[in-house]
Scaffold this active site. Structure first.
Site, PDB file in Angstrom:
ATOM      1  N   ILE A  13       0.836  -1.333  -0.002  1.00  0.00           N
ATOM      2  CA  ILE A  13      -0.006   0.150   0.055  1.00  0.00           C
ATOM      3  C   ILE A  13       0.659   1.055   0.039  1.00  0.00           C
ATOM      4  CG2 ILE A  13      -1.823   1.310   1.349  1.00  0.00           C
ATOM      5  CD1 ILE A  13      -2.690  -1.537   2.326  1.00  0.00           C
TER       6      ILE A  13
ATOM      7  N   ALA B 110      -4.830   2.114   8.129  1.00  0.00           N
ATOM      8  CA  ALA B 110      -3.889   0.765   8.453  1.00  0.00           C
ATOM      9  C   ALA B 110      -4.734   0.378   9.724  1.00  0.00           C
ATOM     10  CB  ALA B 110      -2.499   0.971   8.674  1.00  0.00           C
ATOM     11  N   ARG B 111      -4.249   0.370  10.785  1.00  0.00           N
ATOM     12  CA  ARG B 111      -4.823  -0.067  11.896  1.00  0.00           C
ATOM     13  C   ARG B 111      -4.743   1.004  13.231  1.00  0.00           C
ATOM     14  NH1 ARG B 111      -6.823  -2.855   9.179  1.00  0.00           N
ATOM     15  NH2 ARG B 111      -6.919  -5.488   9.193  1.00  0.00           N
TER      16      ARG B 111
ATOM     17  N   HIS C   7     -14.324   2.491   8.504  1.00  0.00           N
ATOM     18  CA  HIS C   7     -13.378   1.422   8.156  1.00  0.00           C
ATOM     19  C   HIS C   7     -13.714   0.974   6.642  1.00  0.00           C
ATOM     20  CE1 HIS C   7     -10.873  -1.913   9.823  1.00  0.00           C
ATOM     21  NE2 HIS C   7     -10.605  -1.631   8.470  1.00  0.00           N
TER      22      HIS C   7
ATOM     23  N   ASP D 138      10.568   3.000   7.234  1.00  0.00           N
ATOM     24  CA  ASP D 138      10.327   1.568   7.281  1.00  0.00           C
ATOM     25  C   ASP D 138      11.742   0.651   7.566  1.00  0.00           C
ATOM     26  OD1 ASP D 138       9.980  -1.254   6.906  1.00  0.00           O
ATOM     27  OD2 ASP D 138       8.190  -0.782   5.599  1.00  0.00           O
TER      28      ASP D 138
ATOM     29  N   ASP E  68      -9.788   6.218   9.244  1.00  0.00           N
ATOM     30  CA  ASP E  68     -10.654   5.186   8.770  1.00  0.00           C
ATOM     31  C   ASP E  68     -10.767   3.998   9.792  1.00  0.00           C
ATOM     32  OD1 ASP E  68     -12.532   4.068   6.557  1.00  0.00           O
ATOM     33  OD2 ASP E  68     -10.763   2.661   6.484  1.00  0.00           O
TER      34      ASP E  68
ATOM     35  N   GLU F   1     -14.510  -0.936  17.103  1.00  0.00           N
ATOM     36  CA  GLU F   1     -15.244  -0.678  16.149  1.00  0.00           C
ATOM     37  C   GLU F   1     -16.619  -1.344  16.233  1.00  0.00           C
ATOM     38  OE1 GLU F   1     -13.372  -1.419  12.429  1.00  0.00           O
ATOM     39  OE2 GLU F   1     -11.772   0.130  12.811  1.00  0.00           O
TER      40      GLU F   1
END
Length: 343
Positions: free
Chosen positions: A180, A259-260, A308, A199, A284, A289
């Site tokens: 992504i 992502a999370r 989401h 990263d 998102d 949730e």
């Protein structure tokens, strides 16, 4: 060769079964079970719990206990497969129509010699599109302007009016540079933006190929106008963005998370937004949730929130089983050929 397909409210067993027949042939034996929580709200809650706590946190359908006994290959999406189910199975492969395997007891599968396969990059196009949409929505107040007009307000002033600008010339910091992250970088290249990334698992030359500069997390937080998260959630990355990182950010910076939620310290984000420590956020994903009623984010004017949606496109759902099954077929054929050669 007997397939068991385990569907859920997002990807039914009928859809999975058709994909199996399309790839492996119409004559292949396929049985199906569907995970059917009582409501969409319960499904999303259980799915969120499994994401955070593993397959034992879910409630797989009772009929799965019998159905899994006879399967050679199990194909699933979000349905949790706990250790008890896996240890009772004689399957050789478990295929997951997701990039993550949080819903699978991988340790139990390893004990049984079952190979677990996942679908890397399956929603990369959808999520990368949505990431850029959130950047634009937050920068240009798209959702806030829409909501104001629906209330009958012709609103021209927003929390970021003093620093609202163009995408051109801004710096985007990508936290994570997998499928992504790479697509986000490629799509943003036409906006004439500076791209940097953090990263630790990606070599500098890989980033250079995408015209992305490798930096430390501290440098990224200090320099970026947009901090966009694309890392996997793990023990090492939980709370990766916290009070220390927010303190390094520009007061005009936007944090984008498709992502999370666990990658960000929830309270630290709420405080940074409330205190104007950062310019805003586009989110998102959430720590629970659906998002809890009266959560502070629901009343903030400097945040754009969506339920989401990033990876949920018809194209993604249509193609995911085929991506997985094409790879699975290669592995199965190769394994069969190796067994024949040994004989």
């Amino acid at each position: 060769m007997k397939f068991l397909v385990v569907g859920d409210p997002m990807l039914s067993s009928e859809t999975l079964g058709q994909a199996v027949r399309d790839i492996f042939g119409q004559e292949v034996a396929v049985s199906g079970v569907d995970w059917k929580p009582a409501s969409d709200e319960e499904f999303w809650h259980l799915r969120s719990q499994v994401e955070k706590l593993g397959p034992d946190a879910g409630q797989p359908p009772a009929e799965l206990t019998q159905a899994i006994l006879d399967a050679d290959i199990v194909i699933t999406h979000h349905t949790p497969l706990n250790g008890a189910l896996i240890r009772s199975s004689k399957a050789r492969y478990i295929g997951v129509c997701r990039a993550g395997v949080e819903n699978i007891d991988v340790a139990a599968a390893k004990e049984k010699g079952i190979q677990v396969m996942r679908t890397m990059g399956r929603n990369a196009e959808a999520v990368s599109d949505f990431t850029i949409a959130l950047m634009l929505a937050e920068l240009r107040n798209l959702a806030r302007g829409h909501a104001a007009l629906r209330r009958g307000e012709w609103k021209k002033k927003y929390p970021n009016s003093a620093f609202m600008g163009d995408m051109k010339g801004k710096t985007v910091g990508l936290v994570g540079f997998g499928y992504i992250g790479k697509l986000v970088a490629r799509k943003l290249s036409s906006f004439n933006m500076r791209l940097i990334a953090y990263d630790p698992f990606v070599k500098e030359e890989v980033l250079q190929e995408s015209q992305v500069e490798k930096v430390s997390l501290e440098e990224l937080c200090h320099q970026a106008d947009f901090i966009s998260l694309h890392a996997r959630l793990s023990k090492e990355t939980a709370g990766l963005i916290g009070k220390r990182e927010f303190a390094l950010m520009k007061p005009t910076a936007y944090v984008i998370n498709t992502a999370r939620a666990g990658l960000i310290d929830e309270q630290a984000l709420v405080e940074a937004l409330q205190n104007g420590q950062i310019g805003g956020a586009g989110l998102d994903v959430f720590w629970t949730e659906p998002i809890a009623d009266k959560h502070p984010l629901l009343s903030m004017e400097n945040v754009t929130i969506t339920p989401h949606l990033a990876g949920a496109t018809n194209d993604t759902f249509r193609m995911t089983p085929y991506l997985l099954l094409e790879e699975l077929k290669k592995v199965v054929v190769q394994s069969a050929a190796s067994a024949w050669f040994v004989k």
